[in-house]
Enzyme design. Sequence first.
Site, PDB file in Angstrom:
ATOM      1  N   ALA A 191       7.685 -42.485   7.208  1.00  0.00           N
ATOM      2  CA  ALA A 191       9.110 -42.339   7.018  1.00  0.00           C
ATOM      3  C   ALA A 191       9.735 -42.882   5.831  1.00  0.00           C
ATOM      4  O   ALA A 191      10.475 -43.867   5.936  1.00  0.00           O
ATOM      5  CB  ALA A 191       9.552 -42.946   8.412  1.00  0.00           C
ATOM      6  N   HIS A 237      10.222 -47.531  -0.282  1.00  0.00           N
ATOM      7  CA  HIS A 237       8.910 -47.324  -0.496  1.00  0.00           C
ATOM      8  C   HIS A 237       8.600 -46.797  -1.728  1.00  0.00           C
ATOM      9  O   HIS A 237       7.654 -47.098  -2.564  1.00  0.00           O
ATOM     10  CB  HIS A 237       8.335 -46.356   0.797  1.00  0.00           C
ATOM     11  CG  HIS A 237       8.333 -46.765   2.142  1.00  0.00           C
ATOM     12  ND1 HIS A 237       9.197 -46.098   3.105  1.00  0.00           N
ATOM     13  CD2 HIS A 237       7.852 -47.953   2.717  1.00  0.00           C
ATOM     14  CE1 HIS A 237       9.041 -47.019   3.924  1.00  0.00           C
ATOM     15  NE2 HIS A 237       8.189 -47.736   3.943  1.00  0.00           N
ATOM     16  N   GLN A 256       0.149 -52.984  16.070  1.00  0.00           N
ATOM     17  CA  GLN A 256       0.828 -53.908  15.839  1.00  0.00           C
ATOM     18  C   GLN A 256       2.099 -53.592  16.569  1.00  0.00           C
ATOM     19  O   GLN A 256       3.184 -54.194  16.327  1.00  0.00           O
ATOM     20  CB  GLN A 256       1.116 -53.776  14.289  1.00  0.00           C
ATOM     21  CG  GLN A 256       1.916 -52.480  13.729  1.00  0.00           C
ATOM     22  CD  GLN A 256       2.074 -52.599  12.125  1.00  0.00           C
ATOM     23  OE1 GLN A 256       1.184 -52.442  11.463  1.00  0.00           O
ATOM     24  NE2 GLN A 256       3.344 -52.727  11.642  1.00  0.00           N
ATOM     25  N   LYS A 314      11.125 -57.363   2.145  1.00  0.00           N
ATOM     26  CA  LYS A 314      11.753 -57.263   3.390  1.00  0.00           C
ATOM     27  C   LYS A 314      11.193 -57.777   4.746  1.00  0.00           C
ATOM     28  O   LYS A 314      11.788 -58.411   5.220  1.00  0.00           O
ATOM     29  CB  LYS A 314      12.051 -55.446   3.480  1.00  0.00           C
ATOM     30  CG  LYS A 314      12.212 -55.158   4.720  1.00  0.00           C
ATOM     31  CD  LYS A 314      13.568 -55.046   5.028  1.00  0.00           C
ATOM     32  CE  LYS A 314      14.016 -54.288   6.786  1.00  0.00           C
ATOM     33  NZ  LYS A 314      12.670 -54.216   7.616  1.00  0.00           N
ATOM     34  N   GLN A 355       5.295 -60.924   7.147  1.00  0.00           N
ATOM     35  CA  GLN A 355       4.273 -60.206   7.083  1.00  0.00           C
ATOM     36  C   GLN A 355       3.798 -60.412   5.808  1.00  0.00           C
ATOM     37  O   GLN A 355       2.618 -60.630   5.602  1.00  0.00           O
ATOM     38  CB  GLN A 355       4.970 -58.715   7.183  1.00  0.00           C
ATOM     39  CG  GLN A 355       3.751 -57.775   6.698  1.00  0.00           C
ATOM     40  CD  GLN A 355       4.353 -56.335   7.140  1.00  0.00           C
ATOM     41  OE1 GLN A 355       4.229 -56.122   8.273  1.00  0.00           O
ATOM     42  NE2 GLN A 355       4.824 -55.734   6.097  1.00  0.00           N
TER      43      GLN A 355
END
Length: 282
Positions: free
Chosen positions: A35, A40, A64, A153, A157
């Site tokens: 997506a 990206h 996840q 973002k 993580q």
Amino acid sequence: MTGIAVFETVSAMRAAVAGWHVAGEKVGLVPTMGALHEGHIALVKEGQRHARRVIVSIFVNPTQFAPHEDFKKYPRTFDDDCAKLVAAGADAVFFPSVEEMYPAGFATRVLLLGPAAAGLDDRFRPTHFEGVATICCKLFTQSRADFAVLGEKDYQQLKVVTRMAADLDLGIRIVPLPTFRERDGLAMSSRNRYLSPEERALAPMLHRVMQALAGRIRNRDDLFRAVADAQGEIISAGFELDYLEARHAETLAHVTSLADGPIRILVAARIGATRLIDNIAV
Ligand code: PAF
């Protein structure tokens, strides 16, 4: 026909990467769940600044997602993603099946401490980072890439994966890239497409509130009061707030003022059925 090399198996990806390495070419990996949006593509472009070859993995990683989360409805737009990657000049896509990544009998997880237990997203998604770290560990060792590009973002993580790659000596460098934003400040995310027009209009408020909070912290306002005011603003606007916090930018530990070190503001909030996360530096 996708117009780009697509590897569905670890062995095919490894053979290609080994060939590039033999030719003396550096290889960067951009791990994604597809997506793809401009954010990206910015990761791909960043990879191209550091290496001759960039491979993009597209894998919606089931481990996840908690059972109640959006794994089934997560957008899957493979042909469109490949067209964007061709336009960006990426070299290959790794597009494995769930069976390729988690064969029958798979029974291993990466156990995380430190930034993964900071009490931010881990508080609301208790199994999330374990799944992220496990798949990233696999992708890194499968690809044998020289580095991986990850966006800021998903800040927690980024810290979790960077820590894991160092702690487990995975031999891969993590290259962070600042968040790509829409013109009105909303952080780009594959999940933004879930937003209704009304929710989309409200969403950039998270960024505005964080910017104002950063200004107050820089001006040495009382940090606890400034954070509480910002939390109140978000809730009054109709968001369901998971957290809005000011934390140490590296360790994600609690801070009381700028004297404690570099500060990062992190937020997670829901509008309707969509959960948005974002963060900025102070
Ligand atoms: O940020 C994401 O898209 C995912 O968490 C990642 C890093 C590709 C792992 O599945």
